[in-house]
Design an enzyme around this catalytic site. Structure first.
Site, short mmCIF file in Angstrom:
data_model
loop_
_atom_site.label_atom_id
_atom_site.label_comp_id
_atom_site.label_asym_id
_atom_site.label_seq_id
_atom_site.Cartn_x
_atom_site.Cartn_y
_atom_site.Cartn_z
N HIS A 53 21.72 -5.38 -52.53
CA HIS A 53 21.43 -4.31 -51.60
C HIS A 53 19.98 -3.82 -51.96
O HIS A 53 19.02 -3.95 -53.19
CB HIS A 53 22.37 -3.75 -51.61
N GLU A 55 19.38 -0.47 -52.33
CA GLU A 55 19.10 0.15 -53.64
C GLU A 55 18.90 -0.40 -55.14
O GLU A 55 17.53 -0.28 -55.74
CB GLU A 55 20.25 1.05 -53.81
N CYS A 81 26.92 1.74 -51.85
CA CYS A 81 27.54 1.66 -51.62
C CYS A 81 28.36 2.12 -52.61
O CYS A 81 27.77 2.29 -53.98
CB CYS A 81 28.47 0.29 -51.37
N THR A 202 26.06 -21.57 -15.68
CA THR A 202 24.50 -21.13 -15.99
C THR A 202 24.19 -22.54 -16.85
O THR A 202 22.91 -23.05 -17.06
CB THR A 202 24.39 -19.66 -17.01
N ARG A 213 13.57 -20.59 -30.51
CA ARG A 213 11.69 -21.19 -30.79
C ARG A 213 11.12 -20.26 -31.24
O ARG A 213 10.00 -20.88 -31.30
CB ARG A 213 12.73 -22.33 -29.54
N VAL A 269 28.51 -13.48 -14.98
CA VAL A 269 29.38 -12.70 -16.02
C VAL A 269 28.55 -11.45 -16.53
O VAL A 269 29.21 -10.55 -16.94
CB VAL A 269 28.35 -13.45 -17.39
#
Length: 338
Positions: A53, A55, A81, A202, A213, A269
């Site tokens: 992480h 830290e 955490c 679609t 890409r 949609v």
């Protein structure tokens, strides 16, 4: 001076977090700036899932330089955490290092953290300040925060249109409405997303590949989901087909750890998600072009608001120039919150 320094360092930490936005999901993208008592500065950002992480990365950089961490200050964009996952707790690492002060932008809503990280620091006698640049951190981490609070992925609806709202000519032709800069930005949106949703119509009409890409994609291409069935041989394969309510799909994706989905479906949609109030962010690319009539296809296909009082309103949170085009980001207003 402390307020100015806290703001400056936290802004630096936010920039570090933004730099790993496409890398870290399902973990949050977090940045950390660490300054020792004698003024040495070290930085860290969250690695890919399973890696250190923010830290831990900053602490490791300081130790590699032989720095004395006693009494140091850490600025971190999200509460450290306090639980063992694939990596040890960051709160414990800060305590063990002898850090004297921790400045946090946001408390982590994850039930495994939710104040426990800050409490661990306070128990160890570390000064803790929460809320520096909280608004900016909240905007940057919006998909993660939404997923942890609702269990569903953050839904981004991406659309492109001419300045007068047309998405395709009457004969169905639409490529390319926007320029290469806007298209590269849309690919960056794909790279940040865990899944892309598109309608079967679609797929049949445009045969899109829906791959990344034109932008860096450290996690590879996102999962592709078709509402309906994709024709055999379509470029979108391999993909997942979904039949049934979109809400059920979002529940399934959220349970699988999907933090953000990008909807690139057509007008039908787009209307379905908008009508059901399932969109968390609208990203609209506007091209400096005009169809100049009333027969171009629009952004949504279906009945709209029957009166002006029923119009759904939100807040424009970002406007950016991308080559000749504009990108406008809108989030639903408070009255639209689910």
């Amino acid at each position: 001076m402390t307020i100015e320094l806290d703001t400056s360092r936290m802004r630096q930490a936010l920039a570090l977090a933004a730099g790993v936005r496409a890398l870290t999901p399902p973990n949050p993208w977090v940045g950390c700036v660490l300054e020792t008592a004698d003024g040495q500065v070290f930085t860290g950002a969250t690695a890919a899932a399973g890696g250190p992480h923010a830290e831990a990365s900053a602490l490791a950089a300081a130790r590699a330089a032989g720095a004395d961490l006693r009494g140091a200050t850490a600025w971190v964009t999200l509460e450290p955490c306090a639980h063992h996952g694939r990596t040890p707790p960051c709160a414990d690492a800060l305590v063990a290092a002898g850090v004297g002060r921790v400045v946090i932008a946001l408390e982590d809503p994850d039930p495994q953290v939710a104040g426990a990280g800050a409490a661990r620091l306070v128990e160890a006698g570390i000064e803790v300040l929460i809320g520096v640049l909280a608004g900016e951190a909240r905007q940057l981490l919006a998909p993660y925060l939404h997923h942890r609070r609702t269990g569903r992925p953050y839904v981004v609806l991406k659309m492109a249109a001419t300045l007068d709202g047309g998405t395709a000519a009457p004969d169905g032709t639409s490529q390319w409405i926007t320029g290469p800069e806007a298209r590269a930005d849309a690919h960056a949106l794909r790279a940040e997303s865990d899944a892309i949703i598109v309608g079967a119509g679609t797929v049949r009409a445009d045969d899109p590949a829906l791959t990344v890409r034109d932008a860096p994609a450290p996690r590879g291409d996102p999962q592709r989901i078709v509402l309906g069935d994709a024709p055999e041989g379509a470029r979108i394969h391999p993909c997942r087909s979904h039949h049934g309510p979109i809400g059920e799909l979002l529940d399934e994706l959220g349970a699988d750890g999907c933090v953000q989905v990008l909807v690139e479906g057509g007008a039908t949609v787009a209307h379905a998600l908008h009508h059901e109030g399932l969109v968390d962010r609208y990203v609209l690319y506007l091209a400096p072009a005009l169809f100049g009539g009333d027969d171009a296809r629009g952004l949504f296909a279906g009945p709209g608001a029957p009166t002006i009082d029923a119009v759904r309103r939100g807040q424009i949170v970002s406007v950016r120039q991308l080559g000749p085009d504009l990108r406008i980001d809108l989030v639903p207003g408070a009255e639209e919150a689910r």
